[in-house]
Design an enzyme around this catalytic site. Sequence first.
Site, mmCIF file in Angstrom:
data_model
loop_
_atom_site.group_PDB
_atom_site.id
_atom_site.type_symbol
_atom_site.label_atom_id
_atom_site.label_comp_id
_atom_site.label_asym_id
_atom_site.label_seq_id
_atom_site.Cartn_x
_atom_site.Cartn_y
_atom_site.Cartn_z
ATOM 1 N N GLU A 197 0.831 -1.230 0.000
ATOM 2 C CA GLU A 197 0.000 0.000 0.000
ATOM 3 C C GLU A 197 0.855 1.266 0.000
ATOM 4 O OE1 GLU A 197 -3.039 -0.117 3.052
ATOM 5 O OE2 GLU A 197 -4.101 -1.720 2.024
ATOM 6 N N GLU A 319 -5.308 -8.511 -0.405
ATOM 7 C CA GLU A 319 -6.022 -8.259 0.861
ATOM 8 C C GLU A 319 -7.484 -8.017 0.504
ATOM 9 O OE1 GLU A 319 -4.557 -5.265 3.590
ATOM 10 O OE2 GLU A 319 -2.479 -5.779 3.117
HETATM 11 O O1 AHR Z 1 -5.078 -6.046 6.928
HETATM 12 C C1 AHR Z 1 -5.010 -4.908 7.713
HETATM 13 C C2 AHR Z 1 -4.295 -3.759 7.027
HETATM 14 O O2 AHR Z 1 -5.077 -3.272 5.987
HETATM 15 C C3 AHR Z 1 -2.976 -4.079 6.361
HETATM 16 O O3 AHR Z 1 -1.918 -4.032 7.249
HETATM 17 C C4 AHR Z 1 -2.850 -2.986 5.351
HETATM 18 O O4 AHR Z 1 -2.103 -3.379 4.224
HETATM 19 C C5 AHR Z 1 -4.277 -2.616 5.009
HETATM 20 O O5 AHR Z 1 -4.503 -1.276 5.072
#
Ligand code: AHR
Length: 532
Positions: A197, A319
Site C-alpha cells: 500500500e 487483501e
Molecule cells: O489487513 C489490515 C491492514 O489493511 C494491512 O496491514 C494494510 O495493508 C491494510 O490497510
Amino acid sequence: MKLKIRQLRNLVIAGLLFSGSLFAQENARIKIDIDRQIGEINNNIYGNFVEHLGRCVYGGIYDPESPHSDENGIRTDVLEAAKGLNIPLTRYPGGNFVSNYHWKDGVGPKEERPARMELAWARLETNQFGTNEFIDYARQLGTEPYFAVNLGTGTIKEAQEWVEYCNVKEGPYYAELRKKHGYPEPHNIKYWSLGNEMDGFWQMGHLNAEDYSKKAREAAKLMRLTDPNIKLIAAGASNFRPNNDPHEWNATVLAELRDVVDYIALHMYVGNHEDNYYNFVSSPLVLEERTQVVKGMIQREMEKADRGDREPIYIAWDEYNIWYRWRQDETMTGERALEERYNLEDALVIAGFLNAFIRNADIVKMANMAQLVNVIAPIFAEKDGMFKQTIYYPLQLFANNMFGTALDVYVDCDTYDTDEFYLGLAEQATQQNDVPYLDVAVSYNDDEVVIAVINRHKDKAIATDIISQEGLFDGEFEVYEVNGPDIKAENDFDKTTVETVQKEAVKTKKAEQFTYQFPPHSFTMLKGKIVR
Ligand code: AHR
C-alpha cells in the site's frame, strides 16, 4: 337467483385467475455451458495472510503460553482449523507492519533478537517470531509462503539480502547465515511483493507513484539478480479515496513496471456502514468492476511491454475482507486490534468475493483473505480455546471444491437497485443497479461441475431451473449450504449458529435440467457431474 349464481361463478373464476397471475411466478434460471470457458482457476485465489498485527501472530498462530500450543509455541488447534481452509499461499509479514520491518531483527538466536516499537499498529514487537518460524509454520500448514519486502523505511539492499538469505543455497554471507541458523536448505520463496500500500499516506515511507515505481524497479532488479525464478507483485492502489484517483496510481505503476512485475496487488475492505443489508451484500460487485478496469489497463500496457516469454501481468487481490466495526481509534491499535466478529451477512459477502474471483479467473490469479486468525479473521482464538467465525465456511467450501475451469454462466432472476453507500470508511460513495438476487459462479473440472450460488434475498426462497446447454447432468449432486436463522447470526466459543450443512443430495439421471430452491440469505454449493 340465477343471476346471483352466475355472478358468484364469475367472481370465483376471476379470483382464480387473479391468484394465478399473482402466485404462479416463473422460476429463475441458471444456464451452464461447459464450452463457455472464462479461464483456469488458479488455486492461489484461496490464499490467506498473516501479519504482525494485534493477536494474529502473537496470541494467534503462536502462543507459547497457551495449553493448546506445542513445544515450539505453535497453537495446534488454530493450525488444525487453518488446515481446513486448504490454504495454497500465505502472505507474510504485513501489511502496514512490513513498511518498517527489518527482517534481520527476526532471525538468529531468540534471546539476541531486539525488541522494537511497532509503529503501524502500536505494539511492542519482540521479534520472537520471524522468517524461519514462519517458514516452519507454513510447512506444517502445507501453504506456500508469500513474502512482502519493506519498501517504506527499508532499502533495496535489505530486500536483496532477504532473498539471498531465503533462496540462495550456499556461498554468500546471508545464505551461510541461514545455514548457521539451522536451515541447510534454501526456503525457495517464490512470491515477493514490492512493498505494501505504498500509495497510502498512512504507510511508513509512503511515496508517490513515480518514486515508488523507481524504487520497486531497482529492488526488483537486485532481487531477480539474486534469484531469477521469483515472481514479483507490485503494490497497486489500496483505496478509492475522494480526491485521490486510484487509476492514476495504477496507470503509472503499470506503465513503469510493465516489463518487471508478474502481478499488481489490489486491496478491498467493505463494511455495512449504514446497516443496509442489500447495499452491503452487493459490495463484491464493486470489486468485480474494479477488476475489469484494471484488466483493461493491464491489457493496454501488455501491448507495449517487453516481457520475453513471461506471462502477462495478473491481478492479486492480496487483501480482501469485511472490516468496519473495529475501525475506531481504540480498536485500530494495540494488542486487540481489528478483532472483528462476523455474522451471516458477512459470510454472504465473502462468498460474493470468491464468486467474483472465479468469474474473473482469467485475470485474478491470486487473492488473500486478510487475515488468518483474530485480526479480521475466519478463526478466533483465546488462550484456552478457539472457534470458527461465519466467514470460515464459504472460504472452506471454495478452497476444497472449486477448481479447474471457470465457466461463463447465464443467470436470469429478479434484481434490485441499491441506494448510495460507502464500501469503506474513506471510500467514495457508490451505487449498484440491477443487482441479481442470485449470484452465481461455476467451475468445471474433468466432468465435475461445481455451482456456487448466493441467494441475496433476505426473505424469499428462489426456485431455480439449472439447465445444461452442452452435456447432461448425471448422478447425485452433493449439496452444501451455509445459512443461519437470520442475517445477524454469529458464532462464538460456545455456539456454532452459522456453518456448512450438507443437505439431501439432488438426484439426476442424464438430465438436461433440474430445479433447486435456494433458501433466503444463503450460500449453496452444488457438486456433481455433466457428461457429454
Ligand atoms: O489487513 C489490515 C491492514 O489493511 C494491512 O496491514 C494494510 O495493508 C491494510 O490497510
